[in-house]
Scaffold this motif. Sequence first.
Motif, PDB file in Angstrom:
ATOM      1  N   PHE A  97      42.946  36.872  37.320  1.00  0.00           N
ATOM      2  CA  PHE A  97      41.625  37.444  37.090  1.00  0.00           C
ATOM      3  C   PHE A  97      40.664  36.336  36.690  1.00  0.00           C
ATOM      4  N   ARG A 146      36.275  35.545  36.760  1.00  0.00           N
ATOM      5  CA  ARG A 146      34.880  35.846  37.114  1.00  0.00           C
ATOM      6  C   ARG A 146      34.738  37.196  37.816  1.00  0.00           C
ATOM      7  N   ASP A 147      35.327  38.204  37.181  1.00  0.00           N
ATOM      8  CA  ASP A 147      35.241  39.597  37.655  1.00  0.00           C
ATOM      9  C   ASP A 147      35.906  39.809  39.014  1.00  0.00           C
ATOM     10  N   CYS A 148      36.802  38.911  39.381  1.00  0.00           N
ATOM     11  CA  CYS A 148      37.525  39.058  40.645  1.00  0.00           C
ATOM     12  C   CYS A 148      39.021  38.841  40.423  1.00  0.00           C
ATOM     13  N   ILE A 149      39.817  39.454  41.277  1.00  0.00           N
ATOM     14  CA  ILE A 149      41.261  39.216  41.311  1.00  0.00           C
ATOM     15  C   ILE A 149      41.549  38.289  42.484  1.00  0.00           C
ATOM     16  N   CYS A 150      42.308  37.235  42.196  1.00  0.00           N
ATOM     17  CA  CYS A 150      42.693  36.291  43.246  1.00  0.00           C
ATOM     18  C   CYS A 150      44.184  36.484  43.557  1.00  0.00           C
ATOM     19  N   VAL A 172      40.145  36.674  47.498  1.00  0.00           N
ATOM     20  CA  VAL A 172      39.351  36.955  46.302  1.00  0.00           C
ATOM     21  C   VAL A 172      38.784  38.369  46.431  1.00  0.00           C
ATOM     22  N   LEU A 173      39.182  39.268  45.499  1.00  0.00           N
ATOM     23  CA  LEU A 173      38.804  40.673  45.572  1.00  0.00           C
ATOM     24  C   LEU A 173      37.976  41.058  44.357  1.00  0.00           C
ATOM     25  N   PRO A 174      36.762  41.587  44.538  1.00  0.00           N
ATOM     26  CA  PRO A 174      35.956  42.050  43.397  1.00  0.00           C
ATOM     27  C   PRO A 174      36.673  43.175  42.649  1.00  0.00           C
ATOM     28  N   VAL A 175      36.573  43.167  41.319  1.00  0.00           N
ATOM     29  CA  VAL A 175      37.237  44.158  40.481  1.00  0.00           C
ATOM     30  C   VAL A 175      36.213  45.167  39.965  1.00  0.00           C
ATOM     31  N   ARG A 206      37.987  46.234  35.026  1.00  0.00           N
ATOM     32  CA  ARG A 206      37.731  45.050  34.188  1.00  0.00           C
ATOM     33  C   ARG A 206      37.959  45.383  32.716  1.00  0.00           C
ATOM     34  N   TRP A 243      41.353  50.328  45.192  1.00  0.00           N
ATOM     35  CA  TRP A 243      41.619  50.182  43.769  1.00  0.00           C
ATOM     36  C   TRP A 243      42.090  51.494  43.142  1.00  0.00           C
TER      37      TRP A 243
END
Length: 367
Positions: free
Chosen positions: A246, A248-252, A257-260, A265, A338
């Motif tokens: 996790f 910068r508000d993303c899951i790698c 790179v996926l926005p969360v 969060r 999600w």
Amino acid sequence: MNSIVFENVCKSYGDAKIVKSLNLEIKEGERLILLGPSGCGKTTTLRMIAGLEDITSGQLKMGGRVVNDIAPGERNIAMVFQSYALFPHLSVWDNITFGLHIQKLPEAEIKKRADEALEILNLRGYENYKPKQLSGGQKQRVALCRALVKQSPYFLLDEPLSNLDAQLRQQARTELVRIHEIYKPTMIYVTHDQVEAMTVADRIVVLKDGELQQIAAPDTIYRHPANTFVAGFIGAPSMNILKARFDRDCICIGKAVLPVPELWRQVIGQRRDLLLGIRPEHCRLSEDAAVHGSITYVENTGNQRTVELQLESGETVSVTVSDRNADVHSSGGICFSWDDVSLFDVTSGRNIGYIEKGEVFTDAMGS
């Protein structure tokens, strides 16, 4: 009240701890499944209820009474064993009514109970057969019948269907649920078969190495497993567990790179390294995939296909495809929602929380 309560119950053989400080309440009239791999302590737990195993420490209560030192014959239980345990020299009728004669019940009551059980389990016409003349499924029904006529408030089953073929198992599961709905005993059922657990249980207790991992309704255990062990044990194929970070508000996940979403969060909090779980049926193959990978294997089981992909990170994931017309070989990876994700702590393996109807929950143990 015919509930069963374990209070810090332990069972050891010498230095080997089989059941470790078990705390569990089995509600009156429910169907509770003890589920887990071989050697997890589920049969030992059942045998402690039956009085066939002594308790090393802790208390076991049945109907509000401590029964640690109560003999099996005084616990008013009915038990079905994996091996059937029928008397080979007795007829079906005599096998079924043997225990009732020992209890010295009136003949009219014995006949009433036996006739009723034979009708429920479709054994009419087999009363005079010997066990050697019966099929495996018929023997199993006789064993169930023998337990049923006791009309005990406690109905214990130790992997009773494991000797049956797939079709008979399905029929027997239906019969067990129907029997329970008629008589409403407190049913405790041991199995290592997750399909039996999911289809029969009101609640499932998942055990590993003598320790309770999760207790909850089947749907809760499936959607919100308490840890990576439960996630991997329930479901076929099992849940995909991927290393994630996790930032910068993303899951790698690897290079992906996926926005969360905001609520997720909140669940993640200050964590950085995580394990992301997604079930194969919740993954979608896509040419324009969020997580890239290449197909390494396709398994066709008739009603669906299971596709294995190797991701850029080197990890392998499974995807279940139910659309018979889908072109699985053109995929460049996977996508998922999600809504279907589970997140686990990378050190302990515990579920860190989940989203349900727009709310954040941080306890996935269930109840």
